[in-house]
Design a protein around this motif. Structure first.
Motif, PDB file in Angstrom:
ATOM      1  N   ARG A   1       0.855  -1.188   0.000  1.00 34.20           N
ATOM      2  CA  ARG A   1       0.000   0.000   0.000  1.00 34.20           C
ATOM      3  C   ARG A   1       0.892   1.239   0.000  1.00 34.20           C
ATOM      4  N   PHE A   2       0.297   2.395  -0.292  1.00 34.37           N
ATOM      5  CA  PHE A   2       0.982   3.670  -0.266  1.00 34.37           C
ATOM      6  C   PHE A   2       0.746   4.342   1.086  1.00 34.37           C
ATOM      7  N   ASP A   3       1.589   5.296   1.424  1.00 31.99           N
ATOM      8  CA  ASP A   3       1.245   6.207   2.504  1.00 31.99           C
ATOM      9  C   ASP A   3       0.087   7.077   2.025  1.00 31.99           C
ATOM     10  N   VAL A   4      -0.597   7.709   2.968  1.00 32.87           N
ATOM     11  CA  VAL A   4      -1.761   8.519   2.613  1.00 32.87           C
ATOM     12  C   VAL A   4      -1.595   9.940   3.144  1.00 32.87           C
TER      13      VAL A   4
ATOM     14  N   ALA B   1       4.417  -4.223   1.423  1.00 33.69           N
ATOM     15  CA  ALA B   1       5.323  -3.160   0.987  1.00 33.69           C
ATOM     16  C   ALA B   1       4.684  -1.831   1.362  1.00 33.69           C
ATOM     17  N   CYS B   2       5.280  -1.124   2.297  1.00 33.46           N
ATOM     18  CA  CYS B   2       4.732   0.152   2.780  1.00 33.46           C
ATOM     19  C   CYS B   2       5.461   1.288   2.075  1.00 33.46           C
ATOM     20  N   LEU B   3       4.916   1.738   0.967  1.00 31.85           N
ATOM     21  CA  LEU B   3       5.580   2.748   0.148  1.00 31.85           C
ATOM     22  C   LEU B   3       5.437   4.129   0.763  1.00 31.85           C
ATOM     23  N   ARG B   4       6.515   4.873   0.770  1.00 35.85           N
ATOM     24  CA  ARG B   4       6.500   6.237   1.315  1.00 35.85           C
ATOM     25  C   ARG B   4       5.783   7.216   0.387  1.00 35.85           C
ATOM     26  N   GLN B   5       5.691   6.863  -0.891  1.00 34.65           N
ATOM     27  CA  GLN B   5       4.941   7.721  -1.804  1.00 34.65           C
ATOM     28  C   GLN B   5       3.487   7.789  -1.350  1.00 34.65           C
ATOM     29  N   LYS B   6       2.879   8.940  -1.536  1.00 31.87           N
ATOM     30  CA  LYS B   6       1.552   9.176  -0.968  1.00 31.87           C
ATOM     31  C   LYS B   6       0.455   9.188  -2.027  1.00 31.87           C
TER      32      LYS B   6
END
Length: 239
Positions: free
Chosen positions: A120-123, A190-195
């Motif tokens: 997932r992406f950060d929010v 996968a914890c993506l830093r992109q928001k």
């Protein structure tokens, strides 16, 4: 019957967007994604019985528009059945990528799925309340620590994993939490830093702290074993 564009090669990613009466914002969400359609990305919109002009607005901007029974889990599962790509991204109708960041986000997603079964992406939450940056920070931190993702964060996963797990559970609330729990044994997310940017409208409409307390209470009660059906009733009553 779905409305579809038959003149497409097999895509590398299917983006599935459930909607219900989203006429105010669905065009903006889909317009942001148009550049991806020329990059072998498929857009699937699943309508849960809108009574406004959502379907008419979405149809020219999506590869497929499917009509479904209401219920976000059911809508997303139906969208996955119509998907042709080996990777799926579930995106809420009020969630967007930052302008101009769509291609970079897709590259990060592809790299993540080479190492993880899901992620997932950060929010970032967009709205009026001054508490929304804190709420988003806590959401991202909680997700990173717990390995649980929410739909606001743009969940993505390999299609074969999604099918093997039976998709989202057919429940009216916490379907994203339950799917996360089932995915964790396959791999950490996968914890993506992109928001992604999600609407903070529920915090704006009902108040930041009442909404925070409500959501934490619901999550705690779900963890304690209260059924999603009962929690959905409490959620509707509280709203």
């Amino acid at each position: 019957m779905p409305l579809a564009n038959p003149h497409r090669s097999l895509p590398s990613l299917s983006i599935i967007i459930p909607m219900l009466n989203e006429a105010a914002g669905i065009q903006a969400t889909l317009t942001r994604l148009q550049a991806l359609r020329s990059s072998n990305v498929e857009l699937i919109v699943v309508d849960g019985g809108s009574t406004d002009t959502s379907v008419a607005l979405a149809a020219p901007l999506a590869d497929t528009v499917v009509r479904s029974e209401p219920g976000r889990a059911r809508q997303m599962n139906l969208g996955a059945q119509h998907a042709h790509a080996p990777a799926l991204l579930f995106l809420h109708a009020d969630t967007q990528f930052p302008l101009g960041e769509e291609q970079r986000a897709m590259a990060s997603l592809e790299q993540a799925l080479a190492r993880h079964a899901w992620g997932r992406f950060d929010v970032r939450l967009a709205g009026r309340s001054r508490w929304l940056p804190l709420v988003a920070t806590l959401m991202n931190l909680r997700s990173r620590l717990s390995g649980i993702a929410t739909g606001d964060q743009g969940m993505f996963l390999r299609r074969d994993t999604f099918v093997a797990l039976g998709g989202f559970p057919d429940q009216p609330l916490m379907e994203d939490v339950e799917l996360s729990k089932r995915l964790k044994p396959h791999s950490p997310p996968a914890c993506l830093r992109q928001k992604v940017i999600s609407s903070g409208r529920r915090w704006d409409e009902f108040g930041a702290w009442p909404t925070i307390r409500l959501m934490w209470r619901l999550r705690y009660r779900y963890w304690r074993g209260v059924s999603a059906t009962q929690l959905a009733k409490e959620y509707r009553h509280a709203r």
